[in-house]
Motif scaffolding. Structure first.
Motif, mmCIF file in Angstrom:
data_model
loop_
_atom_site.group_PDB
_atom_site.id
_atom_site.type_symbol
_atom_site.label_atom_id
_atom_site.label_comp_id
_atom_site.label_asym_id
_atom_site.label_seq_id
_atom_site.Cartn_x
_atom_site.Cartn_y
_atom_site.Cartn_z
ATOM 1 N N GLU A 1 4.025 7.369 54.641
ATOM 2 C CA GLU A 1 3.058 6.757 53.734
ATOM 3 C C GLU A 1 3.527 6.849 52.286
ATOM 4 O OE1 GLU A 1 -0.293 4.544 53.140
ATOM 5 O OE2 GLU A 1 0.482 5.205 55.066
ATOM 6 N N ARG A 2 4.078 7.982 51.878
ATOM 7 C CA ARG A 2 4.594 8.136 50.505
ATOM 8 C C ARG A 2 5.747 7.175 50.249
ATOM 9 N NH1 ARG A 2 2.035 9.358 46.482
ATOM 10 N NH2 ARG A 2 3.717 10.278 45.335
ATOM 11 N N ARG A 3 6.627 7.023 51.246
ATOM 12 C CA ARG A 3 7.761 6.116 51.084
ATOM 13 C C ARG A 3 7.261 4.686 50.903
ATOM 14 N NH1 ARG A 3 10.274 4.173 55.491
ATOM 15 N NH2 ARG A 3 9.744 6.040 56.643
ATOM 16 N N GLN A 4 6.284 4.282 51.717
ATOM 17 C CA GLN A 4 5.728 2.940 51.572
ATOM 18 C C GLN A 4 5.029 2.781 50.228
ATOM 19 O OE1 GLN A 4 3.216 2.351 54.958
ATOM 20 N NE2 GLN A 4 4.896 1.747 56.301
ATOM 21 N N HIS A 5 4.325 3.815 49.802
ATOM 22 C CA HIS A 5 3.637 3.770 48.505
ATOM 23 C C HIS A 5 4.641 3.609 47.366
ATOM 24 C CE1 HIS A 5 0.650 4.679 45.456
ATOM 25 N NE2 HIS A 5 1.458 5.603 44.970
ATOM 26 N N ASN A 6 5.720 4.386 47.422
ATOM 27 C CA ASN A 6 6.748 4.297 46.380
ATOM 28 C C ASN A 6 7.415 2.917 46.383
ATOM 29 O OD1 ASN A 6 6.206 6.903 45.580
ATOM 30 N ND2 ASN A 6 7.879 7.803 46.738
ATOM 31 N N ALA A 7 7.654 2.377 47.576
ATOM 32 C CA ALA A 7 8.262 1.045 47.674
ATOM 33 C C ALA A 7 7.312 -0.006 47.098
ATOM 34 C CB ALA A 7 8.601 0.715 49.127
ATOM 35 N N THR A 8 6.022 0.139 47.363
ATOM 36 C CA THR A 8 5.042 -0.803 46.826
ATOM 37 C C THR A 8 4.980 -0.708 45.314
ATOM 38 O OG1 THR A 8 3.742 -0.644 48.858
ATOM 39 C CG2 THR A 8 2.611 -1.502 46.920
ATOM 40 N N GLU A 9 5.006 0.512 44.787
ATOM 41 C CA GLU A 9 4.991 0.682 43.324
ATOM 42 C C GLU A 9 6.227 0.049 42.691
ATOM 43 O OE1 GLU A 9 4.569 4.826 42.432
ATOM 44 O OE2 GLU A 9 2.384 4.665 42.324
ATOM 45 N N ALA A 10 7.385 0.241 43.315
ATOM 46 C CA ALA A 10 8.614 -0.355 42.789
ATOM 47 C C ALA A 10 8.513 -1.882 42.825
ATOM 48 C CB ALA A 10 9.824 0.124 43.594
ATOM 49 N N SER A 11 7.963 -2.411 43.902
ATOM 50 C CA SER A 11 7.795 -3.856 44.019
ATOM 51 C C SER A 11 6.848 -4.379 42.939
ATOM 52 C CB SER A 11 7.252 -4.196 45.408
ATOM 53 O OG SER A 11 6.969 -5.566 45.502
ATOM 54 N N LEU A 12 5.788 -3.646 42.673
ATOM 55 C CA LEU A 12 4.845 -4.056 41.630
ATOM 56 C C LEU A 12 5.487 -3.996 40.251
ATOM 57 C CD1 LEU A 12 1.520 -2.385 42.835
ATOM 58 C CD2 LEU A 12 2.119 -4.807 42.875
ATOM 59 N N ARG A 13 6.314 -2.966 40.010
ATOM 60 C CA ARG A 13 7.012 -2.883 38.722
ATOM 61 C C ARG A 13 7.966 -4.058 38.558
ATOM 62 N NH1 ARG A 13 7.085 2.685 39.841
ATOM 63 N NH2 ARG A 13 9.149 2.510 40.755
ATOM 64 N N ASP A 14 8.684 -4.408 39.638
ATOM 65 C CA ASP A 14 9.589 -5.556 39.586
ATOM 66 C C ASP A 14 8.814 -6.848 39.326
ATOM 67 O OD1 ASP A 14 11.696 -3.876 40.089
ATOM 68 O OD2 ASP A 14 11.891 -4.414 42.218
ATOM 69 N N ARG A 15 7.665 -6.984 39.984
ATOM 70 C CA ARG A 15 6.841 -8.171 39.789
ATOM 71 C C ARG A 15 6.356 -8.246 38.347
ATOM 72 N NH1 ARG A 15 0.864 -8.314 41.488
ATOM 73 N NH2 ARG A 15 1.010 -7.028 39.648
ATOM 74 N N ASP A 16 5.907 -7.119 37.807
ATOM 75 C CA ASP A 16 5.431 -7.099 36.419
ATOM 76 C C ASP A 16 6.555 -7.449 35.446
ATOM 77 O OD1 ASP A 16 2.933 -6.424 37.325
ATOM 78 O OD2 ASP A 16 3.107 -4.283 36.831
ATOM 79 N N THR A 17 7.756 -6.941 35.723
ATOM 80 C CA THR A 17 8.905 -7.261 34.878
ATOM 81 C C THR A 17 9.209 -8.761 34.947
ATOM 82 O OG1 THR A 17 9.820 -5.059 35.239
ATOM 83 C CG2 THR A 17 11.343 -6.755 34.474
ATOM 84 N N THR A 18 9.171 -9.314 36.145
ATOM 85 C CA THR A 18 9.432 -10.745 36.320
ATOM 86 C C THR A 18 8.379 -11.573 35.589
ATOM 87 O OG1 THR A 18 10.444 -10.323 38.471
ATOM 88 C CG2 THR A 18 9.727 -12.577 38.027
ATOM 89 N N ILE A 19 7.125 -11.156 35.692
ATOM 90 C CA ILE A 19 6.051 -11.884 35.004
ATOM 91 C C ILE A 19 6.254 -11.829 33.498
ATOM 92 C CG2 ILE A 19 3.578 -11.782 34.458
ATOM 93 C CD1 ILE A 19 3.111 -11.022 37.389
ATOM 94 N N THR A 20 6.607 -10.654 32.982
ATOM 95 C CA THR A 20 6.834 -10.505 31.544
ATOM 96 C C THR A 20 7.989 -11.393 31.088
ATOM 97 O OG1 THR A 20 6.026 -8.237 31.647
ATOM 98 C CG2 THR A 20 7.308 -8.843 29.715
ATOM 99 N N GLU A 21 9.079 -11.391 31.850
ATOM 100 C CA GLU A 21 10.225 -12.231 31.487
ATOM 101 C C GLU A 21 9.859 -13.711 31.544
ATOM 102 O OE1 GLU A 21 13.226 -11.048 34.252
ATOM 103 O OE2 GLU A 21 13.702 -9.198 33.153
ATOM 104 N N THR A 22 9.098 -14.105 32.556
ATOM 105 C CA THR A 22 8.694 -15.504 32.697
ATOM 106 C C THR A 22 7.787 -15.918 31.547
ATOM 107 O OG1 THR A 22 8.870 -15.315 35.101
ATOM 108 C CG2 THR A 22 7.605 -17.175 34.245
ATOM 109 N N GLU A 23 6.852 -15.037 31.182
ATOM 110 C CA GLU A 23 5.973 -15.340 30.052
ATOM 111 C C GLU A 23 6.776 -15.469 28.759
ATOM 112 O OE1 GLU A 23 3.138 -12.169 30.140
ATOM 113 O OE2 GLU A 23 1.813 -13.225 31.536
ATOM 114 N N SER A 24 7.787 -14.605 28.597
ATOM 115 C CA SER A 24 8.624 -14.673 27.402
ATOM 116 C C SER A 24 9.389 -15.994 27.358
ATOM 117 C CB SER A 24 9.596 -13.488 27.387
ATOM 118 O OG SER A 24 10.494 -13.592 26.319
#
Length: 154
Positions: free
Chosen positions: A63-86
Protein backbone atom coordinates in the motif's frame (compact mmCIF):
# COMPACT_ATOMS: atom_id res chain seq x y z
CA UNK A 1 6.94 -34.80 63.65
CA UNK A 2 6.02 -31.65 65.37
CA UNK A 3 5.41 -28.24 63.81
CA UNK A 4 5.67 -24.95 65.61
CA UNK A 5 2.43 -23.39 66.68
CA UNK A 6 1.30 -20.16 65.05
CA UNK A 7 -1.90 -18.24 65.39
CA UNK A 8 -4.22 -18.10 68.40
CA UNK A 9 -3.09 -19.89 71.47
CA UNK A 10 -4.05 -23.47 71.64
CA UNK A 11 -4.89 -23.77 67.94
CA UNK A 12 -3.10 -26.51 66.15
CA UNK A 13 -2.78 -27.07 62.48
CA UNK A 14 -3.22 -30.55 61.20
CA UNK A 15 -0.07 -32.38 60.32
CA UNK A 16 0.44 -33.08 56.65
CA UNK A 17 -0.85 -36.43 55.63
CA UNK A 18 0.87 -38.65 53.09
CA UNK A 19 0.98 -38.00 49.34
CA UNK A 20 -1.06 -35.22 47.67
CA UNK A 21 -4.48 -36.23 46.43
CA UNK A 22 -5.00 -36.77 42.67
CA UNK A 23 -6.35 -33.80 40.67
CA UNK A 24 -10.05 -33.76 39.90
CA UNK A 25 -9.42 -33.77 36.11
CA UNK A 26 -7.23 -36.16 34.17
CA UNK A 27 -3.97 -34.95 32.63
CA UNK A 28 -4.14 -34.38 28.85
CA UNK A 29 -2.77 -37.23 26.81
CA UNK A 30 0.65 -36.59 25.30
CA UNK A 31 0.83 -35.66 21.63
CA UNK A 32 2.29 -38.09 19.14
CA UNK A 33 5.55 -36.14 19.13
CA UNK A 34 5.71 -36.36 22.86
CA UNK A 35 4.61 -32.72 23.45
CA UNK A 36 1.47 -31.88 25.40
CA UNK A 37 -1.51 -30.81 23.24
CA UNK A 38 -1.55 -27.32 24.80
CA UNK A 39 2.03 -26.77 23.68
CA UNK A 40 1.14 -27.93 20.20
CA UNK A 41 -1.97 -25.69 20.04
CA UNK A 42 0.01 -22.73 21.37
CA UNK A 43 2.66 -23.33 18.71
CA UNK A 44 0.03 -23.46 15.94
CA UNK A 45 -1.60 -20.25 17.23
CA UNK A 46 1.80 -18.51 17.35
CA UNK A 47 2.55 -19.70 13.81
CA UNK A 48 -0.82 -18.38 12.58
CA UNK A 49 -0.20 -15.04 14.30
CA UNK A 50 3.25 -14.87 12.71
CA UNK A 51 1.77 -15.59 9.25
CA UNK A 52 -0.95 -12.96 9.78
CA UNK A 53 1.65 -10.41 10.90
CA UNK A 54 3.68 -11.16 7.76
CA UNK A 55 0.61 -10.74 5.57
CA UNK A 56 -0.24 -7.47 7.30
CA UNK A 57 3.31 -6.20 6.83
CA UNK A 58 3.24 -7.22 3.16
CA UNK A 59 -0.06 -5.44 2.61
CA UNK A 60 1.23 -2.32 4.38
CA UNK A 61 4.43 -2.23 2.30
CA UNK A 62 2.46 -2.75 -0.92
CA UNK A 63 0.00 0.00 0.00
CA UNK A 64 2.84 2.44 0.80
CA UNK A 65 4.53 1.65 -2.51
CA UNK A 66 1.30 2.32 -4.40
CA UNK A 67 0.75 5.50 -2.40
CA UNK A 68 4.26 6.74 -3.18
CA UNK A 69 3.80 5.89 -6.87
CA UNK A 70 0.50 7.80 -6.91
CA UNK A 71 2.10 10.82 -5.25
CA UNK A 72 4.93 10.77 -7.80
CA UNK A 73 2.38 10.54 -10.61
CA UNK A 74 0.46 13.49 -9.18
CA UNK A 75 3.66 15.54 -8.89
CA UNK A 76 4.49 14.75 -12.52
CA UNK A 77 0.96 15.71 -13.56
CA UNK A 78 1.19 18.99 -11.63
CA UNK A 79 4.54 19.75 -13.25
CA UNK A 80 3.10 19.02 -16.70
CA UNK A 81 0.10 21.25 -15.99
CA UNK A 82 2.36 24.07 -14.82
CA UNK A 83 4.55 23.77 -17.91
CA UNK A 84 1.50 23.66 -20.19
CA UNK A 85 0.00 26.73 -18.52
CA UNK A 86 3.33 28.54 -18.92
CA UNK A 87 3.48 27.66 -22.62
CA UNK A 88 -0.15 28.73 -23.05
CA UNK A 89 0.64 32.08 -21.42
CA UNK A 90 3.64 32.52 -23.73
CA UNK A 91 1.54 31.67 -26.78
CA UNK A 92 -1.18 34.05 -25.66
CA UNK A 93 1.40 36.84 -25.25
CA UNK A 94 2.78 36.08 -28.72
CA UNK A 95 -0.74 36.07 -30.16
CA UNK A 96 -1.49 39.44 -28.56
CA UNK A 97 1.79 40.79 -29.96
CA UNK A 98 0.92 39.42 -33.41
CA UNK A 99 -2.55 40.96 -33.23
CA UNK A 100 -0.99 44.31 -32.29
CA UNK A 101 1.42 44.05 -35.22
CA UNK A 102 -1.44 43.14 -37.57
CA UNK A 103 -3.44 46.10 -36.32
CA UNK A 104 -0.46 48.42 -36.90
CA UNK A 105 0.10 47.03 -40.39
CA UNK A 106 -3.60 47.45 -41.22
CA UNK A 107 -3.46 51.09 -40.11
CA UNK A 108 -0.36 51.65 -42.27
CA UNK A 109 -2.03 50.00 -45.25
CA UNK A 110 -5.13 52.13 -44.80
CA UNK A 111 -2.94 55.25 -44.60
CA UNK A 112 -0.92 54.30 -47.73
CA UNK A 113 -3.89 53.26 -49.85
CA UNK A 114 -4.96 56.83 -50.93
CA UNK A 115 -1.35 57.60 -51.92
CA UNK A 116 -1.18 54.44 -54.02
CA UNK A 117 -4.51 55.30 -55.72
CA UNK A 118 -3.23 58.76 -56.58
CA UNK A 119 -0.06 57.20 -58.02
CA UNK A 120 -2.28 54.98 -60.19
CA UNK A 121 -4.18 58.09 -61.38
CA UNK A 122 -0.83 59.74 -62.27
CA UNK A 123 0.16 56.70 -64.37
CA UNK A 124 -3.25 56.64 -66.08
CA UNK A 125 -2.96 60.37 -66.94
CA UNK A 126 0.56 59.80 -68.33
CA UNK A 127 -0.66 56.90 -70.48
CA UNK A 128 -3.51 59.02 -71.88
CA UNK A 129 -1.12 61.95 -72.31
CA UNK A 130 -3.63 64.25 -70.55
CA UNK A 131 -1.79 67.24 -69.05
CA UNK A 132 -4.81 68.61 -67.12
CA UNK A 133 -5.53 65.27 -65.39
CA UNK A 134 -1.79 64.78 -64.79
CA UNK A 135 -1.50 68.13 -62.94
CA UNK A 136 -4.55 67.42 -60.80
CA UNK A 137 -3.34 63.86 -60.07
CA UNK A 138 0.12 65.17 -59.09
CA UNK A 139 -1.31 67.74 -56.66
CA UNK A 140 -3.65 65.19 -55.06
CA UNK A 141 -0.85 62.59 -54.97
CA UNK A 142 1.54 64.92 -53.18
CA UNK A 143 -1.12 65.76 -50.57
CA UNK A 144 -2.27 62.17 -49.96
CA UNK A 145 1.32 60.83 -49.87
CA UNK A 146 2.34 63.49 -47.33
CA UNK A 147 -0.64 62.50 -45.14
CA UNK A 148 0.28 58.82 -45.50
CA UNK A 149 3.88 59.57 -44.55
CA UNK A 150 2.71 61.33 -41.37
CA UNK A 151 0.39 58.47 -40.45
CA UNK A 152 3.06 55.82 -41.00
CA UNK A 153 5.76 57.71 -39.09
CA UNK A 154 3.64 58.04 -35.95
Amino acid sequence: MSYPQYGPEGHQYPAPAGPAPAPAYPAPPPSPAGLPITTLVLGVVCLLLLVLAGLGLGLYVNERRQHNATEASLRDRDTTITETESRADDLEARLNNTEDQLSDMTKERDALLPCMRRAQEIFDALRRDDDDDLGTALEMGITSCAEAEEAVDK
